[in-house]
Design an enzyme around this catalytic site. Structure first.
Site, PDB file in Angstrom:
ATOM      1  N   THR A  57       6.739 -11.906   1.031  1.00  0.00           N
ATOM      2  CA  THR A  57       6.156 -13.090   0.400  1.00  0.00           C
ATOM      3  C   THR A  57       6.968 -13.549  -0.806  1.00  0.00           C
ATOM      4  O   THR A  57       7.662 -12.735  -1.438  1.00  0.00           O
ATOM      5  CB  THR A  57       4.717 -12.752  -0.069  1.00  0.00           C
ATOM      6  OG1 THR A  57       4.238 -13.782  -0.914  1.00  0.00           O
ATOM      7  CG2 THR A  57       4.656 -11.435  -0.844  1.00  0.00           C
ATOM      8  N   ASP A  58       6.826 -14.824  -1.142  1.00  0.00           N
ATOM      9  CA  ASP A  58       7.498 -15.321  -2.362  1.00  0.00           C
ATOM     10  C   ASP A  58       6.851 -14.756  -3.628  1.00  0.00           C
ATOM     11  O   ASP A  58       7.439 -14.815  -4.708  1.00  0.00           O
ATOM     12  CB  ASP A  58       7.508 -16.858  -2.388  1.00  0.00           C
ATOM     13  CG  ASP A  58       6.131 -17.504  -2.381  1.00  0.00           C
ATOM     14  OD1 ASP A  58       5.111 -16.772  -2.314  1.00  0.00           O
ATOM     15  OD2 ASP A  58       6.055 -18.752  -2.434  1.00  0.00           O
ATOM     16  N   GLU A  59       5.640 -14.189  -3.497  1.00  0.00           N
ATOM     17  CA  GLU A  59       4.933 -13.716  -4.702  1.00  0.00           C
ATOM     18  C   GLU A  59       5.651 -12.568  -5.392  1.00  0.00           C
ATOM     19  O   GLU A  59       5.398 -12.293  -6.558  1.00  0.00           O
ATOM     20  CB  GLU A  59       3.499 -13.300  -4.358  1.00  0.00           C
ATOM     21  CG  GLU A  59       2.703 -14.422  -3.763  1.00  0.00           C
ATOM     22  CD  GLU A  59       1.195 -14.270  -3.917  1.00  0.00           C
ATOM     23  OE1 GLU A  59       0.751 -13.376  -4.661  1.00  0.00           O
ATOM     24  OE2 GLU A  59       0.480 -15.052  -3.297  1.00  0.00           O
ATOM     25  N   TYR A 111      -1.462  -7.182  -5.305  1.00  0.00           N
ATOM     26  CA  TYR A 111      -0.947  -7.549  -3.976  1.00  0.00           C
ATOM     27  C   TYR A 111       0.567  -7.678  -4.003  1.00  0.00           C
ATOM     28  O   TYR A 111       1.287  -7.049  -3.202  1.00  0.00           O
ATOM     29  CB  TYR A 111      -1.585  -8.865  -3.496  1.00  0.00           C
ATOM     30  CG  TYR A 111      -0.827  -9.528  -2.365  1.00  0.00           C
ATOM     31  CD1 TYR A 111      -0.776  -8.947  -1.099  1.00  0.00           C
ATOM     32  CD2 TYR A 111      -0.129 -10.731  -2.569  1.00  0.00           C
ATOM     33  CE1 TYR A 111      -0.061  -9.539  -0.064  1.00  0.00           C
ATOM     34  CE2 TYR A 111       0.580 -11.327  -1.540  1.00  0.00           C
ATOM     35  CZ  TYR A 111       0.618 -10.733  -0.289  1.00  0.00           C
ATOM     36  OH  TYR A 111       1.339 -11.318   0.730  1.00  0.00           O
ATOM     37  N   LYS A 169       3.584  -5.490  -2.119  1.00  0.00           N
ATOM     38  CA  LYS A 169       4.581  -6.062  -1.197  1.00  0.00           C
ATOM     39  C   LYS A 169       6.000  -5.815  -1.743  1.00  0.00           C
ATOM     40  O   LYS A 169       6.921  -5.512  -0.982  1.00  0.00           O
ATOM     41  CB  LYS A 169       4.347  -7.569  -1.005  1.00  0.00           C
ATOM     42  CG  LYS A 169       3.088  -7.946  -0.243  1.00  0.00           C
ATOM     43  CD  LYS A 169       3.096  -7.524   1.224  1.00  0.00           C
ATOM     44  CE  LYS A 169       4.072  -8.303   2.063  1.00  0.00           C
ATOM     45  NZ  LYS A 169       3.923  -7.955   3.516  1.00  0.00           N
TER      46      LYS A 169
END
Ligand code: NAD
Ligand code: DAU
Length: 359
Positions: A138-140, A164, A168
């Site tokens: 994810t970009d997060e 989260y 990741k």
């Protein structure tokens, strides 16, 4: 041992009953009849076999209900189906849940990923030729941007800020570490916010569609000025297909919609589309917008620079946002039983606790 599968590729897709996973499974099962697609999914609250009704009887598709942390099961799957590729999507994926219960995110997203890496390494270790372990991220993991002219590139240092995204990021680090240490052939992609059919209605767009439909408040966290970069889920699935087949081993690819929106503007657009589709007076749905307490540690802005995947693999998003959003709204309106069936059990309990007491 299961060499009797005379298929060209034998691919393990994890989390294939979830939102993005189901679109990836459908694309691969239909596009590659000479591949065996093995879908391993625990069917948590977010996994739903209804998402895959149209492919469940295809001869090149196998579903296995199980946990990616179950070492023996995962090893057996590699052996039995002679797996030569992994597309790893299984995860706990909702930021708000990670704030409530971080441990589950560590178990699934970190330990689950390492369990898969170990199984791949052990099964492939004599021959990495033609093998690939593809981590869907994810970009997060890149953190939060402050200004409108800033974008995440593949060089942006990791700076995860929620449980989260930390889980990741940790998983991504293990994937890279296995490439560096054991030469495991890996790929990673980091994608922006997806939207489209089959998304679980705890995420912003399907939650809002469901609430508008039922004349319930639309909860906007804080002032609604946070920015997300939205990509239609089928475009993400196509990017995954391309990276899996053409990506350079060891590389990372950013995937994004080139479509950043402030939450409040997105929701107003959605309200307008919903009014049109439901034949309601213009402005009806906007009245449901309700500003609520902000998410703890709420990342301000995500925006992806997807020039590498365009330059190197020729991928670009195909679905413009107005078209994609209307298609999504129509899908939810035409599949209200799907919505009703899943808004039950665990989810309802969570929903009651997290959202209902805010009004
Ligand atoms: P989702 O929550 O809709 O689906 C996750 C799936 O994983 C479910 O089917 C669930 O049953 C399964 N699962 C969860 N724990 C499992 C376990 N221990 N063992 C086996 N299966 C398990 O998630 P999604 O939104 O489809 O996201 C899929 C992947 O893509 C995730 O890795 C997520 O981090 C990543 N991602 C999502 C987005 C997005 O906008 N949704 C954007 C970028 C990346
Ligand atoms: O950026 C990719 C990520 O996008 C994925 O890695 C995650 O798996 C996925 O869940 C998504 O994370 P977000 O936190 O951005 O998605 P969510 O739909 O939860 O929230 C989108 C934005 O809307 C965010 O700024 C928070 C806000 N929001 C969300 C909900 C659920 C609200 O204002 N109200 C809400 O009720």
């Amino acid at each position: 041992m299961f060499k009797r599968f005379k298929m060209k590729r034998k691919i393990l897709i994890t989390g294939g009953a979830g939102f993005i996973g189901s679109h990836v499974v459908r694309l691969f099962v239909n596009k590659y009849p000479d591949y065996l697609i093995v879908n391993l999914d625990k069917l948590t609250y977010a996994g739903n076999l209804e998402n895959l009704k149209d492919v469940e009887d295809k001869p090149n598709y196998v579903f296995i209900k199980g946990d990616i942390k179950d070492e023996q099961l995962v090893r057996n799957i590699f052996e039995k189906y002679d797996i030569d590729g992994v597309i790893h999507l299984a995860a706990e994926s909702h930021v708000d849940r990670s704030i409530q219960n971080p441990m589950e995110f560590i178990y699934t997203n970190v330990i689950g990923t390492v369990t898969l890496l170990n199984a791949a390494r052990d099964y492939w270790k004599d021959n990495y030729q033609g093998k690939v372990f593809y981590q869907i991220s994810t970009d997060e993991v890149y953190g939060s941007l402050e200004n409108d002219d800033e974008f995440f590139t593949e060089q942006t240092p990791y700076d995860p800020r929620s449980p989260y995204s930390a889980s990741k990021a940790s998983a991504d680090h293990f994937v890279r570490a296995y490439h560096n240490t054991y030469k495991l052939p890996v790929l990673i992609s980091n994608c922006s916010n997806n939207y489209g059919p089959n998304q679980f209605p705890e995420k912003l767009i399907p939650l809002s569609i469901n609430n508008i439909l039922n004349f319930k408040p639309i909860p906007i966290y804080g002032t609604g000025e946070n920015v997300r970069d939205w990509l239609y889920v089928e475009d993400h699935a196509k990017a995954i297909d391309l990276i899996f087949h053409k990506g350079k081993i060891g590389e990372t690819y950013n995937i994004g919609g080139n479509n950043p929106w402030r939450n409040i503007d997105l929701i107003k657009t959605l309200c307008r589309i919903m009014d049109e589709e439901l034949g309601r007076e213009p402005g009806t749905s906007e009245k449901l917008i309700t500003f609520v307490k902000d998410r703890e540690g709420h990342d301000k802005r995500y925006a992806i620079d997807a020039s590498k995947i365009k330059r190197e693999l020729g991928w670009e998003p195909e679905t413009d946002f107005q078209t994609g959003l209307r298609k999504t709204v129509r899908w939810y309106l035409n599949n209200q039983d799907w919505l009703k069936n899943i808004i039950s059990g665990d989810y309802l309990n969570y929903y009651e606790r997290q959202y209902k007491n805010r009004f």
